[in-house]
Design an enzyme around this catalytic site. Sequence first.
Site, PDB file in Angstrom:
ATOM      1  CG  HIS A 254      -3.184   1.207  -2.377  1.00 20.91           C
ATOM      2  ND1 HIS A 254      -1.831   1.043  -2.487  1.00 20.91           N
ATOM      3  CD2 HIS A 254      -3.718   0.449  -3.357  1.00 20.91           C
ATOM      4  CE1 HIS A 254      -1.559   0.220  -3.475  1.00 20.91           C
ATOM      5  NE2 HIS A 254      -2.692  -0.164  -4.027  1.00 20.91           N
TER       6      HIS A 254
ATOM      7  CD  GLN B  51      -5.491  -8.622 -10.831  1.00 18.87           C
ATOM      8  OE1 GLN B  51      -6.490  -8.852 -10.148  1.00 18.87           O
ATOM      9  NE2 GLN B  51      -5.000  -7.407 -10.959  1.00 18.87           N
TER      10      GLN B  51
ATOM     11  CG  ASP C 297      -5.022   0.550 -12.163  1.00 27.77           C
ATOM     12  OD1 ASP C 297      -4.179  -0.124 -12.758  1.00 27.77           O
ATOM     13  OD2 ASP C 297      -4.814   1.050 -11.029  1.00 27.77           O
TER      14      ASP C 297
ATOM     15  CG  LEU D  92      -1.899  -1.161   1.329  1.00 27.79           C
ATOM     16  CD1 LEU D  92      -2.810  -0.980   2.541  1.00 27.79           C
ATOM     17  CD2 LEU D  92      -2.738  -1.337   0.066  1.00 27.79           C
TER      18      LEU D  92
ATOM     19  NE  ARG E  31       3.515  -4.533 -12.107  1.00 30.35           N
ATOM     20  CZ  ARG E  31       2.221  -4.809 -12.140  1.00 30.35           C
ATOM     21  NH1 ARG E  31       1.340  -3.830 -11.964  1.00 30.35           N
ATOM     22  NH2 ARG E  31       1.798  -6.035 -12.352  1.00 30.35           N
TER      23      ARG E  31
ATOM     24  CB  SER F 282       2.674   2.190  -9.285  1.00 25.83           C
ATOM     25  OG  SER F 282       2.711   0.812  -9.589  1.00 25.83           O
TER      26      SER F 282
ATOM     27  CD  GLN G   5      -8.510  -2.461 -11.901  1.00 23.11           C
ATOM     28  OE1 GLN G   5      -7.761  -3.417 -12.053  1.00 23.11           O
ATOM     29  NE2 GLN G   5      -8.419  -1.671 -10.854  1.00 23.11           N
TER      30      GLN G   5
HETATM   31  P1  AMP Z   1      -3.681  -2.311  -6.824  1.00 22.77           P
HETATM   32  O1  AMP Z   1      -3.285  -2.668  -5.430  1.00 22.77           O
HETATM   33  O2  AMP Z   1      -2.537  -1.808  -7.650  1.00 22.77           O
HETATM   34  O3  AMP Z   1      -4.512  -3.368  -7.485  1.00 22.77           O
HETATM   35  O4  AMP Z   1      -4.632  -1.049  -6.682  1.00 22.77           O
HETATM   36  C1  AMP Z   1      -5.767  -1.069  -5.848  1.00 22.77           C
HETATM   37  C2  AMP Z   1      -6.577   0.154  -6.141  1.00 22.77           C
HETATM   38  O5  AMP Z   1      -5.801   1.334  -5.885  1.00 22.77           O
HETATM   39  C3  AMP Z   1      -7.010   0.247  -7.619  1.00 22.77           C
HETATM   40  O6  AMP Z   1      -8.342   0.725  -7.665  1.00 22.77           O
HETATM   41  C4  AMP Z   1      -6.049   1.230  -8.195  1.00 22.77           C
HETATM   42  O7  AMP Z   1      -6.563   1.932  -9.322  1.00 22.77           O
HETATM   43  C5  AMP Z   1      -5.858   2.173  -7.016  1.00 22.77           C
HETATM   44  N1  AMP Z   1      -4.603   2.918  -7.174  1.00 22.77           N
HETATM   45  C6  AMP Z   1      -3.375   2.412  -7.443  1.00 22.77           C
HETATM   46  N2  AMP Z   1      -2.480   3.402  -7.576  1.00 22.77           N
HETATM   47  C7  AMP Z   1      -3.155   4.558  -7.386  1.00 22.77           C
HETATM   48  C8  AMP Z   1      -2.783   5.945  -7.395  1.00 22.77           C
HETATM   49  N3  AMP Z   1      -1.546   6.326  -7.640  1.00 22.77           N
HETATM   50  N4  AMP Z   1      -3.755   6.862  -7.175  1.00 22.77           N
HETATM   51  C9  AMP Z   1      -5.046   6.475  -6.937  1.00 22.77           C
HETATM   52  N5  AMP Z   1      -5.453   5.200  -6.906  1.00 22.77           N
HETATM   53  C10 AMP Z   1      -4.531   4.249  -7.132  1.00 22.77           C
END
Ligand code: AMP
Length: 282
Positions: free
Chosen positions: A37, A61, A150, A33, A187, A185, A153
């Site tokens: 998040h 996925q 995303d 996180l 990543r 991110s 998505q």
């Molecule tokens: P993930 O853990 O990458 O699957 O992301 C979980 C949720 O957090 C998804 O709805 C993503 O679109 C959102 N998310 C990821 N990175 C960001 C960000 N930089 N800003 C806003 N929401 C994000």
Amino acid sequence: MVIFKEIGPLRAYFSENGRHQLMRGFVPTMGALHQGHLELIKTSKRDNAITVCSIFVNPTQFNNPSDLEKYPRTVEKDIAQLEAAGCDVLFCPEREEMYQKTSTLQFDFGKLDKVFEGEFRPGHFSGVALVVSKLFNIVVPNRAYFGQKDFQQFKIISRLVEELNFALELICVPTQRESNGLAMSSRNLRLTAEQRTQATVFYRSLVFAKTELQAGMDFKSVHERVAQMCAREPGVKLEYFTLADRENLNRLESVNEASRSILLLAGFVAGIRLIDNMFVEA
Ligand code: AMP
């Protein structure tokens, strides 16, 4: 914060002490996180009496097994961050709890899941739709929060909710960025400080493209310039860069008059795949 690893006790918790009457916000994640998040959690807390977060690195996925294996996992730190953010419930199941059998269920969203991310990550959105459907049926939220980062998505989940009549409201939260513009991110944890600076070329490309499109440059010329910007940055490889209609993700050659355009890109920095996007008004 109460933590559940199993579906049964989570469902029981929601049915106890009149909790079924409280508005329930849900933030599905894959963990590792960051502030992006936490912004979703904050938004959910503002809107709902109970905020539920899930952490599950969903194998269905990932089209690339090494990406799944190397996906960052920082559960202890995640729990501390969720506690500090005031999250009420965490659901963090093991793989066997979510997939007792190997699922053969497939989703097809027509054109929506074949372009952009769908083109480069075959099967990805079917896996997302499967796990999100399962999580919606387990958590039964009134509202669910997803990030604009995303965006494709978000469009696919909107279609899923519409077609399967999930009785919930979807909220799209703006992308949270580092001070240098890099979209947050999980990543990014796999990049060095220098690589994270190189990765800002994606944000700079989006800002440049937005400015030039609004000044009247055609998308083909913008695309050429962006490809050059990315090629100049060591270790950076642009995978796709497109202008699309925000409603249906149809490709566009210029900003559409209804002001519903979006720039979308994906690329690699030191072999790590990143995505980003930006809305463009006419
Ligand atoms: P993930 O853990 O990458 O699957 O992301 C979980 C949720 O957090 C998804 O709805 C993503 O679109 C959102 N998310 C990821 N990175 C960001 C960000 N930089 N800003 C806003 N929401 C994000």
